[in-house]
Design a protein around this motif. Structure first.
Motif, short mmCIF file in Angstrom:
data_model
loop_
_atom_site.label_atom_id
_atom_site.label_comp_id
_atom_site.label_asym_id
_atom_site.label_seq_id
_atom_site.Cartn_x
_atom_site.Cartn_y
_atom_site.Cartn_z
N SER A 1 27.94 31.48 42.40
CA SER A 1 27.76 32.76 41.71
C SER A 1 26.53 32.69 40.82
CB SER A 1 28.99 33.08 40.85
OG SER A 1 28.76 34.23 40.05
N ALA A 2 25.74 33.75 40.84
CA ALA A 2 24.57 33.83 39.97
C ALA A 2 24.77 34.83 38.84
CB ALA A 2 23.33 34.22 40.78
N ASP A 3 26.02 35.35 38.70
CA ASP A 3 26.28 36.35 37.67
C ASP A 3 27.58 36.04 36.91
OD1 ASP A 3 28.13 36.93 39.64
OD2 ASP A 3 27.31 38.90 40.13
N ARG A 4 27.78 34.77 36.58
CA ARG A 4 28.92 34.32 35.78
C ARG A 4 30.27 34.64 36.42
NH1 ARG A 4 26.99 36.17 29.71
NH2 ARG A 4 25.29 34.66 29.46
N GLY A 5 30.31 34.55 37.75
CA GLY A 5 31.58 34.65 38.42
C GLY A 5 31.96 36.01 38.94
N ILE B 1 34.27 30.48 32.57
CA ILE B 1 35.18 30.94 33.61
C ILE B 1 36.13 29.82 33.99
CG2 ILE B 1 33.66 32.70 34.60
CD1 ILE B 1 32.80 30.72 36.72
N ALA B 2 37.27 30.20 34.56
CA ALA B 2 38.24 29.26 35.09
C ALA B 2 38.61 29.70 36.50
CB ALA B 2 39.48 29.19 34.20
N LEU B 3 38.99 28.73 37.34
CA LEU B 3 39.21 28.99 38.76
C LEU B 3 40.65 28.71 39.16
CD1 LEU B 3 37.96 29.48 41.68
CD2 LEU B 3 37.83 26.97 41.81
N ASP C 1 46.46 36.11 47.35
CA ASP C 1 46.25 37.20 48.31
C ASP C 1 44.95 36.99 49.09
OD1 ASP C 1 48.61 38.45 47.50
OD2 ASP C 1 47.56 39.56 45.91
N GLY C 2 44.68 35.73 49.45
CA GLY C 2 43.56 35.43 50.34
C GLY C 2 42.22 35.25 49.69
N LYS C 3 42.14 35.35 48.34
CA LYS C 3 40.87 35.15 47.67
C LYS C 3 41.05 34.30 46.41
CE LYS C 3 38.43 39.35 49.13
NZ LYS C 3 37.67 40.53 48.66
N TYR C 4 40.05 33.48 46.11
CA TYR C 4 40.09 32.70 44.88
C TYR C 4 40.07 33.66 43.69
CZ TYR C 4 39.29 28.48 47.56
OH TYR C 4 39.44 27.44 48.46
N THR D 1 35.92 34.42 30.06
CA THR D 1 35.99 34.58 28.61
C THR D 1 34.60 34.87 28.07
OG1 THR D 1 36.59 33.52 26.51
CG2 THR D 1 35.71 32.09 28.21
N GLY D 2 34.53 35.69 27.04
CA GLY D 2 33.26 35.97 26.38
C GLY D 2 33.29 35.63 24.91
N ASP D 3 34.37 34.95 24.49
CA ASP D 3 34.51 34.59 23.08
C ASP D 3 34.89 33.12 22.90
OD1 ASP D 3 37.13 34.61 23.95
OD2 ASP D 3 37.72 36.35 22.77
N GLY D 4 34.34 32.28 23.77
CA GLY D 4 34.55 30.84 23.61
C GLY D 4 35.92 30.35 24.00
N GLY D 5 36.65 31.11 24.81
CA GLY D 5 37.96 30.69 25.25
C GLY D 5 39.10 31.18 24.40
N ARG D 6 38.82 32.08 23.47
CA ARG D 6 39.90 32.64 22.63
C ARG D 6 40.71 33.70 23.37
NH1 ARG D 6 35.41 31.82 19.48
NH2 ARG D 6 35.69 30.48 17.65
N SER D 7 40.10 34.34 24.35
CA SER D 7 40.81 35.31 25.18
C SER D 7 40.21 35.26 26.59
CB SER D 7 40.70 36.72 24.60
OG SER D 7 39.35 37.17 24.60
N TRP D 8 41.03 35.69 27.59
CA TRP D 8 40.61 35.59 28.99
C TRP D 8 41.01 36.87 29.73
CZ3 TRP D 8 38.13 31.13 30.73
CH2 TRP D 8 38.14 30.06 29.84
N ARG D 9 40.25 37.18 30.77
CA ARG D 9 40.57 38.31 31.64
C ARG D 9 40.32 37.91 33.09
NH1 ARG D 9 35.40 38.73 30.02
NH2 ARG D 9 33.84 39.58 31.48
N VAL D 10 41.12 38.44 34.00
CA VAL D 10 40.94 38.20 35.42
C VAL D 10 39.82 39.09 35.94
CG1 VAL D 10 42.00 38.31 37.69
CG2 VAL D 10 43.35 37.56 35.73
N LEU D 11 38.84 38.48 36.61
CA LEU D 11 37.73 39.27 37.16
C LEU D 11 38.15 39.94 38.46
CD1 LEU D 11 34.67 36.88 36.62
CD2 LEU D 11 35.41 38.80 35.21
N PRO D 12 37.53 41.06 38.80
CA PRO D 12 37.82 41.71 40.08
C PRO D 12 37.50 40.77 41.25
CG PRO D 12 36.57 43.18 38.64
CD PRO D 12 36.57 41.83 37.99
N SER D 13 38.22 40.90 42.33
CA SER D 13 38.06 39.99 43.46
C SER D 13 37.18 40.55 44.58
CB SER D 13 39.43 39.64 44.05
OG SER D 13 40.06 40.81 44.56
N ASP D 14 36.64 41.78 44.40
CA ASP D 14 35.88 42.39 45.48
C ASP D 14 34.58 41.63 45.77
OD1 ASP D 14 35.27 43.42 42.84
OD2 ASP D 14 33.88 44.80 43.80
#
Length: 379
Positions: free
Chosen positions: A240-244, A170-172, A177-180, A185-198
């Motif tokens: 986080s106990a669930d990878r972010g 993960i990257a931070l 909009d008020g939240k970090y 990534t699930g492939d060693g950094g070859r692709s990335w997705r923004v996680l939900p902020s809820d």
């Protein structure tokens, strides 16, 4: 290249000097030493790692004037550093020589974090607003790089990254909009997705993470991660106990109440035992209570009984030790042997970040191309 001895010795610890000297005499290094240490009984491994009596930082001529805030220690022989002017260097011979493996065209970027899986595979993070925040990956020791993420949100500013294993990381980013914001990534950094902020608690007014030494976001094990904040009324640590995906947050008793104050670096020995260092990064400003410890995964933090005397931007546990760790900053290096309750300054050299490899290879890096490796005192 020439090397310099920076102090007479880190005399606050005991035992590692003998380990390093015996390993060198036996010709053990890299994977061989890792195997030898891993095969030893747990008590013996701890005894070997419990101290550094007579050991010292030895400067390794990097040939660069970049400021290195990103550092990945692979072993006693192999390390990566990343810093200003888009600079990435790699050594495979213990720092005697360094190869410039900077991504082409990255001269205008500020690299602040690098994570290496081994001598050939690494992921590096550039920080900044908007498109200045980027991630690159190499699979061939830096001969070629692939840009795997470029931030397009002008409000995002990425600070640090960490990996749970060779695939998941993960990257931070500072609050959007008020939240970090968290990338995954699930492939060693070859692709990335923004996680939900809820699952992210709200940020405080003025709160942010510090891209000071690549340790504002860290992990331990396959699922636990933590990040540190400052710049607001209270310094805090998120867990986080669930990878972010979801996070909890706790106050940290480090200096706060100013944009220059907060927690700058974290280190976790396991899912429960952690260290936090920081303070006020401005030169000459006091930084009382510049370190804290947790024994419950970051739910509660306790200020160190005898913290470092000044701001510190990097911290790392010594592998296999129950209580030994190093902290670094612009005014020196500190050592603890009691799990972070008390610290003692043992070196006056300027470093921004520090990291130790499983074979007990410890490295530090900082301004003006400074890179050093912890070595036994010469006889």
């Amino acid at each position: 290249m020439t090397e310099k001895k920076t102090t007479k010795g880190l005399t606050g610890l005991k035992g590692l000097t003998g380990t390093l000297r015996r390993a060198a005499a036996a010709g053990l290094c890299g994977a061989a030493l890792v195997s030898a240490v891993a095969a030893a009984p747990a008590q013996a491994r701890q005894e070997r790692a419990e101290g550094l009596s007579g050991a010292t930082w030895r400067l390794k001529a990097s040939g660069s004037d970049a400021r290195f805030r990103g550092l990945a220690a692979v072993s006693r022989t192999t390390a990566w550093v990343a810093g200003s002017k888009g600079t990435v260097l790699r050594t495979h011979d213990g720092g005697r020589s360094w190869r410039n493996v900077s991504p082409p065209g990255a001269e205008g970027l500020e690299f602040r974090d690098i994570e290496a899986f081994d001598a050939r595979r690494a992921v590096v993070l550039a920080i900044g607003e908007g498109e200045a925040s980027r991630v690159f990956r190499t699979d061939d020791a830096g001969a070629t790089w692939t840009e795997s993420f470029r931030n397009t949100d002008p409000h995002a500013f990425y600070d640090c990254l960490t990996f749970f294993d060779a695939r998941n990381g993960i990257a931070l980013s500072d609050p959007v909009d008020g939240k970090y914001r968290v990338l995954a990534t699930g492939d060693g950094g070859r692709s990335w997705r923004v996680l939900p902020s809820d699952g992210m608690p709200a940020a405080q007014p003025g709160e942010a993470a510090f891209a000071a030494g690549g340790q504002c976001l860290v992990s331990a094990g396959r699922r636990d991660a933590w990040f540190a904040t400052g710049g607001a009324a209270t310094a805090r640590v998120f867990h986080s106990a669930d990878r972010g995906r979801t996070w909890t947050v706790a106050d940290a008793p480090l200096p706060a109440g100013d944009p220059a104050r907060g927690v700058f670096a974290l280190a976790f020995r396991d899912a429960r035992t952690g260290l936090a260092v920081g303070g006020d990064y401005r030169a000459g400003q006091p930084s009382p209570k510049a370190a804290a410890v947790t024994a419950d995964g970051g739910a509660v933090w306790t200020v160190a009984d005898a913290p470092p005397p000044a701001y510190r931007s990097g911290v790392t546990w010594l592998p296999y030790s129950r209580g030994t760790a190093l902290a670094v900053g612009p005014t020196g290096t500190d050592v603890t042997t009691d799990g972070g309750r008390t610290w003692r300054t043992v070196d006056q050299g300027s470093y921004d970040t520090v990291d130790c490899a499983p074979d007990l290879g410890c490295w530090a890096a900082g301004e003006q191309g400074r890179v050093a490796r912890l070595e036994p005192a010469r006889r």
